[in-house]
Design a protein around this motif. Structure first.
Motif, PDB file in Angstrom:
ATOM      1  N   TYR A  88      43.794  35.433  32.083  1.00  0.00           N
ATOM      2  CA  TYR A  88      43.596  36.188  33.323  1.00  0.00           C
ATOM      3  C   TYR A  88      42.139  36.626  33.483  1.00  0.00           C
ATOM      4  O   TYR A  88      41.605  36.644  34.591  1.00  0.00           O
ATOM      5  CB  TYR A  88      44.536  37.390  33.374  1.00  0.00           C
ATOM      6  CG  TYR A  88      45.926  37.032  33.866  1.00  0.00           C
ATOM      7  CD1 TYR A  88      46.246  37.088  35.220  1.00  0.00           C
ATOM      8  CD2 TYR A  88      46.918  36.616  32.973  1.00  0.00           C
ATOM      9  CE1 TYR A  88      47.514  36.755  35.671  1.00  0.00           C
ATOM     10  CE2 TYR A  88      48.188  36.280  33.420  1.00  0.00           C
ATOM     11  CZ  TYR A  88      48.481  36.349  34.770  1.00  0.00           C
ATOM     12  OH  TYR A  88      49.741  36.014  35.208  1.00  0.00           O
TER      13      TYR A  88
ATOM     14  N   LEU B  57      39.954  35.773  36.774  1.00  0.00           N
ATOM     15  CA  LEU B  57      39.391  36.852  37.589  1.00  0.00           C
ATOM     16  C   LEU B  57      37.875  36.751  37.680  1.00  0.00           C
ATOM     17  O   LEU B  57      37.291  37.040  38.734  1.00  0.00           O
ATOM     18  CB  LEU B  57      39.814  38.209  37.021  1.00  0.00           C
ATOM     19  CG  LEU B  57      41.301  38.546  37.200  1.00  0.00           C
ATOM     20  CD1 LEU B  57      41.661  39.806  36.419  1.00  0.00           C
ATOM     21  CD2 LEU B  57      41.643  38.731  38.676  1.00  0.00           C
ATOM     22  N   ARG B  58      37.240  36.338  36.615  1.00  0.00           N
ATOM     23  CA  ARG B  58      35.778  36.204  36.647  1.00  0.00           C
ATOM     24  C   ARG B  58      35.331  35.168  37.676  1.00  0.00           C
ATOM     25  O   ARG B  58      34.277  35.309  38.298  1.00  0.00           O
ATOM     26  CB  ARG B  58      35.239  35.842  35.258  1.00  0.00           C
ATOM     27  CG  ARG B  58      35.171  37.019  34.298  1.00  0.00           C
ATOM     28  CD  ARG B  58      34.408  36.654  33.033  1.00  0.00           C
ATOM     29  NE  ARG B  58      35.090  35.626  32.243  1.00  0.00           N
ATOM     30  CZ  ARG B  58      36.024  35.890  31.327  1.00  0.00           C
ATOM     31  NH1 ARG B  58      36.394  37.144  31.094  1.00  0.00           N
ATOM     32  NH2 ARG B  58      36.575  34.909  30.632  1.00  0.00           N
TER      33      ARG B  58
ATOM     34  N   ALA C 139      37.204  34.088  40.396  1.00  0.00           N
ATOM     35  CA  ALA C 139      37.792  34.236  41.732  1.00  0.00           C
ATOM     36  C   ALA C 139      36.727  34.640  42.735  1.00  0.00           C
ATOM     37  O   ALA C 139      35.920  35.545  42.482  1.00  0.00           O
ATOM     38  CB  ALA C 139      38.909  35.270  41.707  1.00  0.00           C
TER      39      ALA C 139
ATOM     40  N   PRO D 230      38.767  39.235  45.712  1.00  0.00           N
ATOM     41  CA  PRO D 230      39.779  39.963  44.943  1.00  0.00           C
ATOM     42  C   PRO D 230      41.172  39.392  45.162  1.00  0.00           C
ATOM     43  O   PRO D 230      41.533  38.973  46.259  1.00  0.00           O
ATOM     44  CB  PRO D 230      39.666  41.391  45.494  1.00  0.00           C
ATOM     45  CG  PRO D 230      38.264  41.493  45.997  1.00  0.00           C
ATOM     46  CD  PRO D 230      37.949  40.133  46.555  1.00  0.00           C
TER      47      PRO D 230
ATOM     48  N   LEU E 243      47.547  40.571  41.559  1.00  0.00           N
ATOM     49  CA  LEU E 243      48.213  40.174  40.325  1.00  0.00           C
ATOM     50  C   LEU E 243      49.707  40.437  40.463  1.00  0.00           C
ATOM     51  O   LEU E 243      50.116  41.532  40.852  1.00  0.00           O
ATOM     52  CB  LEU E 243      47.668  40.958  39.136  1.00  0.00           C
ATOM     53  CG  LEU E 243      46.195  40.756  38.777  1.00  0.00           C
ATOM     54  CD1 LEU E 243      45.836  41.602  37.562  1.00  0.00           C
ATOM     55  CD2 LEU E 243      45.899  39.294  38.504  1.00  0.00           C
TER      56      LEU E 243
ATOM     57  N   ILE F 187      43.474  44.609  34.297  1.00  0.00           N
ATOM     58  CA  ILE F 187      42.944  45.146  35.559  1.00  0.00           C
ATOM     59  C   ILE F 187      41.671  45.946  35.313  1.00  0.00           C
ATOM     60  O   ILE F 187      40.666  45.782  36.018  1.00  0.00           O
ATOM     61  CB  ILE F 187      44.010  46.030  36.231  1.00  0.00           C
ATOM     62  CG1 ILE F 187      45.240  45.199  36.602  1.00  0.00           C
ATOM     63  CG2 ILE F 187      43.440  46.721  37.467  1.00  0.00           C
ATOM     64  CD1 ILE F 187      46.467  46.031  36.904  1.00  0.00           C
TER      65      ILE F 187
ATOM     66  N   HIS G 111      38.400  44.083  35.036  1.00  0.00           N
ATOM     67  CA  HIS G 111      37.874  43.375  36.218  1.00  0.00           C
ATOM     68  C   HIS G 111      38.315  44.079  37.509  1.00  0.00           C
ATOM     69  O   HIS G 111      38.882  43.438  38.398  1.00  0.00           O
ATOM     70  CB  HIS G 111      38.351  41.923  36.221  1.00  0.00           C
ATOM     71  CG  HIS G 111      38.056  41.182  34.961  1.00  0.00           C
ATOM     72  ND1 HIS G 111      36.832  40.606  34.707  1.00  0.00           N
ATOM     73  CD2 HIS G 111      38.837  40.946  33.873  1.00  0.00           C
ATOM     74  CE1 HIS G 111      36.863  40.029  33.514  1.00  0.00           C
ATOM     75  NE2 HIS G 111      38.069  40.228  32.989  1.00  0.00           N
TER      76      HIS G 111
ATOM     77  N   LYS H 173      37.670  42.574  40.988  1.00  0.00           N
ATOM     78  CA  LYS H 173      38.312  41.309  41.349  1.00  0.00           C
ATOM     79  C   LYS H 173      39.818  41.458  41.588  1.00  0.00           C
ATOM     80  O   LYS H 173      40.508  40.462  41.773  1.00  0.00           O
ATOM     81  CB  LYS H 173      38.079  40.281  40.247  1.00  0.00           C
ATOM     82  CG  LYS H 173      36.627  39.805  40.147  1.00  0.00           C
ATOM     83  CD  LYS H 173      36.203  39.079  41.435  1.00  0.00           C
ATOM     84  CE  LYS H 173      34.825  38.468  41.319  1.00  0.00           C
ATOM     85  NZ  LYS H 173      34.824  37.267  40.465  1.00  0.00           N
ATOM     86  N   VAL H 174      40.311  42.694  41.599  1.00  0.00           N
ATOM     87  CA  VAL H 174      41.745  42.923  41.814  1.00  0.00           C
ATOM     88  C   VAL H 174      41.935  43.745  43.084  1.00  0.00           C
ATOM     89  O   VAL H 174      41.564  44.915  43.147  1.00  0.00           O
ATOM     90  CB  VAL H 174      42.388  43.637  40.605  1.00  0.00           C
ATOM     91  CG1 VAL H 174      43.888  43.857  40.862  1.00  0.00           C
ATOM     92  CG2 VAL H 174      42.186  42.833  39.329  1.00  0.00           C
TER      93      VAL H 174
END
Length: 383
Positions: free
Chosen positions: A169, A173-174, A176, A179, A182, A213, A216, A219-220
């Motif tokens: 994950y 996320l890095r 993406a 955002p 999840l 979460i 990052h 990115k969420v």
């Protein structure tokens, strides 16, 4: 005029159908909550396929249903488990669904998020799982939609512990572009996801989820929680970093979770809003005015239907969702990709009809009644 419906005990009971639908009109998106309906796919009933064949989709009817949801102000959560991902719809079909729906959303001005998973593979190394996720994430981003990172059966089968989830994950996320949401889907929806986040202890799994979460937060966009446990969802959303939304996926307790309390509330990404769309929209617009009691008065009565549709085995809730779409006139048949229309019993479907009709969910109650009579006749109920 009455209709005879079979009960779980095999006996027929008399039901008097409703004659007028609940008033519900299209409208703009909401102001107090972000709300997505996961949407079902409409099968092509004339395709010469078997349950093992790739899905044959009626694209016109499938996209028309999404326009229906957007017209009422709901966002569409596309290619999620409600669309039968992994239960009739393979990755090739999901990819086409994402492309078409994202283009339709752009034309209609509708909000859309799309599911990203690993269903083009059944297992493999962590590198293979990352690559599968990356392929799907790239397609969703190229389509112009936001991504929902769904739980992966392959990752659940391969991961040796929490650190493997954090690695996979974190990598996604890095990279993406925007955002993402999840998605934590519990094993009641998919038994292959038992022990997700590296533990069957939900407290330990929650800690890992929050660590992913926290590493990052930029990115969420939010988290979608489908564990059917209101207390656990409330505890989780109170621990989320500031600015990260909690989207309830709890089809048993959604009114109280969306209404919230003095410490916060949940947004929504719900499969049950597929059949409830217009009524759910009316309720959220009531909440937009600050009328929480009015919101609950509209939405609380729908919980009995939702709990019925999502009763164990919960993963077969899609059958009831498509059945109600047929009765409501959103499609001309009760057929599903993978032949999943056979996954619920006639008494189960009869009770779903009764509860939905009682709520006024059918725009044309007489059409719904006629279609219910047709289904009953096919099963030998002729009186």
């Amino acid at each position: 005029m009455t209709i005879r419906l079979p009960g779980a005990d095999g006996a027929l009971r008399t039901y008097e159908p409703r004659t007028e639908p609940l008033a519900a009109t299209p409208g703009a998106p909401f102001t107090s909550r972000t709300v997505f309906s996961a949407a079902h796919v409409v099968a092509d009933p004339f395709a010469d396929v078997s349950p093992d064949s790739p899905a044959a989709v009626d694209w016109d009817a499938t996209l028309a249903f999404r326009r229906h949801l957007w017209a009422h102000g709901l966002g569409v959560a596309e290619a999620m488990d409600t669309a039968q991902r992994g239960m009739g719809l393979d990755w090739a079909g999901a990819a086409e669904l994402i492309r078409r729906s994202a283009a339709e959303a752009k034309a209609a001005g509708g909000r859309i998020v799309c599911g990203v998973g690993t269903d083009q593979i059944t297992g493999g190394t962590l590198a293979a799982i990352r690559a599968a996720y990356e392929e799907q994430l790239a397609l969703v981003e190229e389509s112009g939609a936001r991504a929902v990172l769904m739980a992966s059966r392959a990752l659940a089968a391969t991961a040796a512990g929490p650190e493997d989830y954090q690695e996979v994950y974190g990598h996604l996320l890095r990279q993406a572009a925007e955002p993402v949401v999840l998605h934590w889907l519990g094993p009641m929806f998919d038994p292959a996801l038992e022990g997700y986040w590296g533990s069957s202890d939900l407290d330990a799994a929650t800690d890992v989820f929050l660590e992913v979460i926290a590493a990052h937060p930029d990115k969420v966009d939010g988290v979608k929680v489908s564990l059917l446990d209101a207390r656990r969802e409330i505890d989780l959303r109170r621990r989320l970093p500031r600015g990260i939304r909690c989207y309830t996926g709890d089809d048993f307790n959604y009114p109280e979770l969306i209404a919230g309390d003095e410490q916060g509330f949940s947004h929504a990404l719900l499969g049950v809003f597929d059949p409830l769309g217009p009524l759910a929209a009316r309720a959220v617009r009531t909440l937009d005015t600050g009328d929480t009691a009015g919101f609950r008065a509209l939405l609380d009565p729908t919980v009995e239907l939702s709990r019925h549709l999502f009763q164990a085995p919960t993963r077969f809730y899609k059958t009831g969702v498509v059945f109600l779409a047929w009765l409501a006139g959103h499609q001309d048949h009760f057929a599903m990709v993978g032949g999943l229309q056979s996954a619920r019993s006639l008494p189960h479907l009869a009770r779903a009809y009764e509860l939905a009709d009682g709520l006024g969910l059918f725009p044309d109650p007489k059409l719904a009644e006629d279609r219910m009579r047709t289904l009953l006749a096919l099963h030998g109920v002729t009186r």
